[in-house]
Design a protein around this motif. Structure first.
Motif, PDB file in Angstrom:
ATOM      1  N   LEU A  91       0.814  -1.216   0.000  1.00 49.57           N
ATOM      2  CA  LEU A  91       0.000   0.000   0.000  1.00 49.57           C
ATOM      3  C   LEU A  91       0.847   1.266   0.000  1.00 49.57           C
ATOM      4  O   LEU A  91       1.878   1.343   0.667  1.00 49.57           O
ATOM      5  CB  LEU A  91      -0.901   0.026   1.234  1.00 49.57           C
ATOM      6  CG  LEU A  91      -2.154  -0.840   1.232  1.00 49.57           C
ATOM      7  CD1 LEU A  91      -2.802  -0.819   2.606  1.00 49.57           C
ATOM      8  CD2 LEU A  91      -3.142  -0.353   0.179  1.00 49.57           C
ATOM      9  N   ASP A  92       0.386   2.245  -0.741  1.00 51.36           N
ATOM     10  CA  ASP A  92       0.838   3.621  -0.571  1.00 51.36           C
ATOM     11  C   ASP A  92      -0.401   4.499  -0.674  1.00 51.36           C
ATOM     12  O   ASP A  92      -1.511   3.998  -0.898  1.00 51.36           O
ATOM     13  CB  ASP A  92       1.919   4.016  -1.585  1.00 51.36           C
ATOM     14  CG  ASP A  92       1.485   3.830  -3.042  1.00 51.36           C
ATOM     15  OD1 ASP A  92       0.257   3.816  -3.313  1.00 51.36           O
ATOM     16  OD2 ASP A  92       2.364   3.710  -3.912  1.00 51.36           O
ATOM     17  N   THR A  93      -0.254   5.778  -0.495  1.00 51.87           N
ATOM     18  CA  THR A  93      -1.434   6.643  -0.460  1.00 51.87           C
ATOM     19  C   THR A  93      -2.201   6.652  -1.782  1.00 51.87           C
ATOM     20  O   THR A  93      -3.432   6.550  -1.780  1.00 51.87           O
ATOM     21  CB  THR A  93      -1.058   8.069  -0.023  1.00 51.87           C
ATOM     22  OG1 THR A  93      -0.449   8.005   1.276  1.00 51.87           O
ATOM     23  CG2 THR A  93      -2.301   8.952   0.069  1.00 51.87           C
ATOM     24  N   PRO A  94      -1.546   6.749  -2.946  1.00 49.73           N
ATOM     25  CA  PRO A  94      -2.323   6.683  -4.203  1.00 49.73           C
ATOM     26  C   PRO A  94      -3.106   5.379  -4.342  1.00 49.73           C
ATOM     27  O   PRO A  94      -4.242   5.378  -4.836  1.00 49.73           O
ATOM     28  CB  PRO A  94      -1.246   6.827  -5.288  1.00 49.73           C
ATOM     29  CG  PRO A  94      -0.155   7.600  -4.636  1.00 49.73           C
ATOM     30  CD  PRO A  94      -0.132   7.108  -3.221  1.00 49.73           C
ATOM     31  N   LYS A  95      -2.534   4.257  -3.919  1.00 49.80           N
ATOM     32  CA  LYS A  95      -3.252   2.985  -4.009  1.00 49.80           C
ATOM     33  C   LYS A  95      -4.417   2.946  -3.016  1.00 49.80           C
ATOM     34  O   LYS A  95      -5.477   2.381  -3.320  1.00 49.80           O
ATOM     35  CB  LYS A  95      -2.293   1.822  -3.761  1.00 49.80           C
ATOM     36  CG  LYS A  95      -1.302   1.613  -4.898  1.00 49.80           C
ATOM     37  CD  LYS A  95      -0.292   0.529  -4.558  1.00 49.80           C
ATOM     38  CE  LYS A  95       0.727   0.366  -5.683  1.00 49.80           C
ATOM     39  NZ  LYS A  95       1.798  -0.602  -5.314  1.00 49.80           N
ATOM     40  N   LEU A  96      -4.233   3.542  -1.856  1.00 50.37           N
ATOM     41  CA  LEU A  96      -5.327   3.610  -0.894  1.00 50.37           C
ATOM     42  C   LEU A  96      -6.450   4.495  -1.422  1.00 50.37           C
ATOM     43  O   LEU A  96      -7.637   4.171  -1.263  1.00 50.37           O
ATOM     44  CB  LEU A  96      -4.808   4.140   0.442  1.00 50.37           C
ATOM     45  CG  LEU A  96      -5.808   4.172   1.602  1.00 50.37           C
ATOM     46  CD1 LEU A  96      -6.358   2.782   1.905  1.00 50.37           C
ATOM     47  CD2 LEU A  96      -5.149   4.762   2.853  1.00 50.37           C
ATOM     48  N   ILE A  97      -6.101   5.587  -2.063  1.00 48.58           N
ATOM     49  CA  ILE A  97      -7.107   6.442  -2.697  1.00 48.58           C
ATOM     50  C   ILE A  97      -7.883   5.650  -3.740  1.00 48.58           C
ATOM     51  O   ILE A  97      -9.117   5.725  -3.816  1.00 48.58           O
ATOM     52  CB  ILE A  97      -6.442   7.681  -3.333  1.00 48.58           C
ATOM     53  CG1 ILE A  97      -5.923   8.633  -2.249  1.00 48.58           C
ATOM     54  CG2 ILE A  97      -7.420   8.420  -4.250  1.00 48.58           C
ATOM     55  CD1 ILE A  97      -5.073   9.774  -2.784  1.00 48.58           C
ATOM     56  N   GLN A 239      -1.127   6.871   3.983  1.00 46.07           N
ATOM     57  CA  GLN A 239      -1.584   7.721   5.087  1.00 46.07           C
ATOM     58  C   GLN A 239      -3.037   8.136   4.875  1.00 46.07           C
ATOM     59  O   GLN A 239      -3.474   8.351   3.754  1.00 46.07           O
ATOM     60  CB  GLN A 239      -0.730   8.988   5.182  1.00 46.07           C
ATOM     61  CG  GLN A 239       0.717   8.748   5.539  1.00 46.07           C
ATOM     62  CD  GLN A 239       1.505  10.042   5.600  1.00 46.07           C
ATOM     63  OE1 GLN A 239       1.265  10.979   4.827  1.00 46.07           O
ATOM     64  NE2 GLN A 239       2.462  10.125   6.510  1.00 46.07           N
ATOM     65  N   ASP A 240      -3.737   8.240   5.971  1.00 48.97           N
ATOM     66  CA  ASP A 240      -5.083   8.812   5.960  1.00 48.97           C
ATOM     67  C   ASP A 240      -5.117   9.836   7.090  1.00 48.97           C
ATOM     68  O   ASP A 240      -5.291   9.488   8.251  1.00 48.97           O
ATOM     69  CB  ASP A 240      -6.138   7.725   6.165  1.00 48.97           C
ATOM     70  CG  ASP A 240      -7.550   8.298   6.165  1.00 48.97           C
ATOM     71  OD1 ASP A 240      -7.690   9.523   6.050  1.00 48.97           O
ATOM     72  OD2 ASP A 240      -8.505   7.514   6.278  1.00 48.97           O
ATOM     73  N   GLN A 241      -4.931  11.072   6.734  1.00 48.03           N
ATOM     74  CA  GLN A 241      -4.853  12.122   7.733  1.00 48.03           C
ATOM     75  C   GLN A 241      -5.429  13.408   7.146  1.00 48.03           C
ATOM     76  O   GLN A 241      -5.788  13.462   5.979  1.00 48.03           O
ATOM     77  CB  GLN A 241      -3.402  12.342   8.167  1.00 48.03           C
ATOM     78  CG  GLN A 241      -2.470  12.715   7.036  1.00 48.03           C
ATOM     79  CD  GLN A 241      -0.997  12.522   7.402  1.00 48.03           C
ATOM     80  OE1 GLN A 241      -0.616  11.555   8.032  1.00 48.03           O
ATOM     81  NE2 GLN A 241      -0.164  13.467   6.998  1.00 48.03           N
ATOM     82  N   ASN A 242      -5.541  14.421   7.971  1.00 43.03           N
ATOM     83  CA  ASN A 242      -6.022  15.706   7.482  1.00 43.03           C
ATOM     84  C   ASN A 242      -5.118  16.219   6.365  1.00 43.03           C
ATOM     85  O   ASN A 242      -3.897  16.075   6.414  1.00 43.03           O
ATOM     86  CB  ASN A 242      -6.029  16.744   8.594  1.00 43.03           C
ATOM     87  CG  ASN A 242      -7.188  16.564   9.539  1.00 43.03           C
ATOM     88  OD1 ASN A 242      -8.002  15.669   9.386  1.00 43.03           O
ATOM     89  ND2 ASN A 242      -7.250  17.410  10.545  1.00 43.03           N
ATOM     90  N   ALA A 243      -5.745  16.816   5.360  1.00 43.43           N
ATOM     91  CA  ALA A 243      -5.001  17.433   4.270  1.00 43.43           C
ATOM     92  C   ALA A 243      -5.817  18.618   3.770  1.00 43.43           C
ATOM     93  O   ALA A 243      -7.006  18.753   4.078  1.00 43.43           O
ATOM     94  CB  ALA A 243      -4.777  16.427   3.139  1.00 43.43           C
ATOM     95  N   PHE A 244      -5.178  19.469   3.016  1.00 45.76           N
ATOM     96  CA  PHE A 244      -5.863  20.636   2.467  1.00 45.76           C
ATOM     97  C   PHE A 244      -5.836  20.548   0.944  1.00 45.76           C
ATOM     98  O   PHE A 244      -4.775  20.422   0.334  1.00 45.76           O
ATOM     99  CB  PHE A 244      -5.218  21.926   2.969  1.00 45.76           C
ATOM    100  CG  PHE A 244      -5.419  22.126   4.437  1.00 45.76           C
ATOM    101  CD1 PHE A 244      -6.589  22.703   4.922  1.00 45.76           C
ATOM    102  CD2 PHE A 244      -4.459  21.698   5.340  1.00 45.76           C
ATOM    103  CE1 PHE A 244      -6.792  22.849   6.288  1.00 45.76           C
ATOM    104  CE2 PHE A 244      -4.652  21.852   6.704  1.00 45.76           C
ATOM    105  CZ  PHE A 244      -5.822  22.421   7.176  1.00 45.76           C
ATOM    106  N   SER A 327      -6.699  10.277   1.953  1.00 44.68           N
ATOM    107  CA  SER A 327      -6.938   9.063   1.169  1.00 44.68           C
ATOM    108  C   SER A 327      -8.334   9.037   0.550  1.00 44.68           C
ATOM    109  O   SER A 327      -8.777   7.993   0.074  1.00 44.68           O
ATOM    110  CB  SER A 327      -6.761   7.820   2.046  1.00 44.68           C
ATOM    111  OG  SER A 327      -7.726   7.789   3.084  1.00 44.68           O
ATOM    112  N   ASP A 328      -9.015  10.160   0.519  1.00 42.17           N
ATOM    113  CA  ASP A 328     -10.377  10.224  -0.016  1.00 42.17           C
ATOM    114  C   ASP A 328     -10.419   9.773  -1.471  1.00 42.17           C
ATOM    115  O   ASP A 328      -9.594  10.197  -2.287  1.00 42.17           O
ATOM    116  CB  ASP A 328     -10.894  11.659   0.110  1.00 42.17           C
ATOM    117  CG  ASP A 328     -12.398  11.780  -0.052  1.00 42.17           C
ATOM    118  OD1 ASP A 328     -12.944  11.182  -0.998  1.00 42.17           O
ATOM    119  OD2 ASP A 328     -13.013  12.460   0.775  1.00 42.17           O
ATOM    120  N   GLY A 329     -11.382   8.927  -1.800  1.00 42.71           N
ATOM    121  CA  GLY A 329     -11.526   8.466  -3.173  1.00 42.71           C
ATOM    122  C   GLY A 329     -11.779   9.581  -4.158  1.00 42.71           C
ATOM    123  O   GLY A 329     -11.507   9.439  -5.353  1.00 42.71           O
ATOM    124  N   ALA A 330     -12.294  10.722  -3.674  1.00 44.82           N
ATOM    125  CA  ALA A 330     -12.531  11.864  -4.561  1.00 44.82           C
ATOM    126  C   ALA A 330     -11.233  12.470  -5.083  1.00 44.82           C
ATOM    127  O   ALA A 330     -11.249  13.266  -6.035  1.00 44.82           O
ATOM    128  CB  ALA A 330     -13.326  12.941  -3.821  1.00 44.82           C
TER     129      ALA A 330
END
Length: 334
Positions: A91-97, A239-244, A327-330
């Motif tokens: 897993l990495d963040t793009p794959k989690l997305i 990662q799944d954390q706050n982002a802007f 990690s939002d799918g959007a």
């Protein structure tokens, strides 16, 4: 929408799911409010667009909420941990997305999305057989956790275990079950779990132990876990954390890649920051943007925590920048 506990939005320490929802409200407030910190300069007016992009947190405002397997210490043998670590490595963040998009946007089941991912990545290749036995994998009450639990199911089944995935609820429910061994494995978030265990052991006002540096967070997490009878595997880079986030059109127009770029180019009266009602006071939301980046929005739009209202405000051009989950799918690009 995935609703999950998020350390960074609230005060330091883990928030219950109910607490997060209560803090954010069932529906965002209408209108925008001027933030307490004054903004000078023209700022950057919103730009509508369908594609959202996350600005890089180059000064490390957020703590490290990497995905990490949490295991009851009594069953944490090397083969079981190695199987779970295969998921972390895949897993990495793009794959989690992309996984979240498959479930939340494309409407596949968590099980189907996990099975497709496992085949595409060769997840079970090289997994060694363990001693076997029954394993219950717990999942939180949001789709990302359920998909991760299904990935753990696949890996542990390949290691010779008889696996059952059980949706438990929020951390306040499944945490004690994990400690007691009623469930044996749960997908976790490093910084949030570290603070959950920290405040449980040391009180709600305990000095925070998580950090923007992953090694420090994981070291603190494992130390707290030892006291609770919980062993942790290897953290994923996901990662799944706050982002802007901003629209890609906004980022292109103003040449933005990082939050430092946003602060330097877009502090000013035309810039609208969107997020949950408590964002202006939170150290990992607007207050943190001011302190760490010296970013000053012209106005604040009180909406939701990484939910459909904030994302819609960005896409329709009523907000310049908004709080989302990384990690939002959007955020998928295709």
């Amino acid at each position: 929408m995935r609703v999950r506990t998020r350390l960074a939005v609230g005060a330091v320490g883990a928030l219950t799911m109910a607490g997060l929802l209560t803090g954010c409200g069932d529906a965002g407030s209408s209108g925008t409010d001027a933030p307490e910190q004054g903004a000078s300069g023209a700022g950057c007016a919103p730009v509508a667009g369908e594609q959202l992009v996350v600005l890089d947190d180059d000064k490390k405002l957020q703590n490290t909420d990497n995905i990490i397997p949490a295991v009851n210490a009594k069953v944490a043998n090397p083969q079981l941990l190695a199987a779970l670590d295969k998921v972390s490595a895949a897993l990495d963040t793009p794959k989690l997305i992309a996984l979240n998009k498959a479930v939340d946007v494309d409407r596949k089941t968590p099980k189907a999305a996990a099975e497709e991912f496992a085949v595409a990545t060769g997840l079970t290749t090289g997994i060694a057989k363990g001693p076997g036995g029954q394993i219950v994998v717990g999942a939180g009450n949001f789709s990302e956790s359920q998909t991760l639990a299904e990935l753990y199911n696949i890996a542990l089944t390949a290691a010779g275990y008889q696996v059952k995935v059980q949706q438990i609820g929020n951390r306040e429910l499944y945490g004690p079950s994990l400690e007691k061994g009623e469930i044996q494995v749960v997908p976790e978030y490093a910084a949030t779990m570290a603070e959950f265990l920290n405040t449980k052991a040391n009180g709600k006002d305990a000095t925070p132990v998580s950090s923007p540096e992953l090694d420090k967070t994981v070291s603190a997490l494992k130390s707290e876990g030892d006291k609770a009878g919980i062993t942790f595997g290897t953290p994923s880079s996901a990662q799944d954390q706050n982002a802007f986030a901003v629209t890609k059109a906004f980022a292109d127009k103003y040449s933005l890649k990082t939050l430092s770029d946003l602060a330097a180019k877009c502090s000013g009266k035309d810039t609208v920051l969107a997020g949950p009602p408590e964002c202006p006071q939170r150290p990992k939301c607007q207050a943190g943007l001011v302190e760490v980046y010296d970013f000053k929005a012209g106005s604040f739009s009180s909406l939701d925590a990484g939910g459909p209202q904030t994302k819609n405000a960005l896409k329709t051009g009523t907000a310049s920048v908004g709080l989302v989950f990384s990690s939002d799918g959007a955020l998928a690009t295709s």
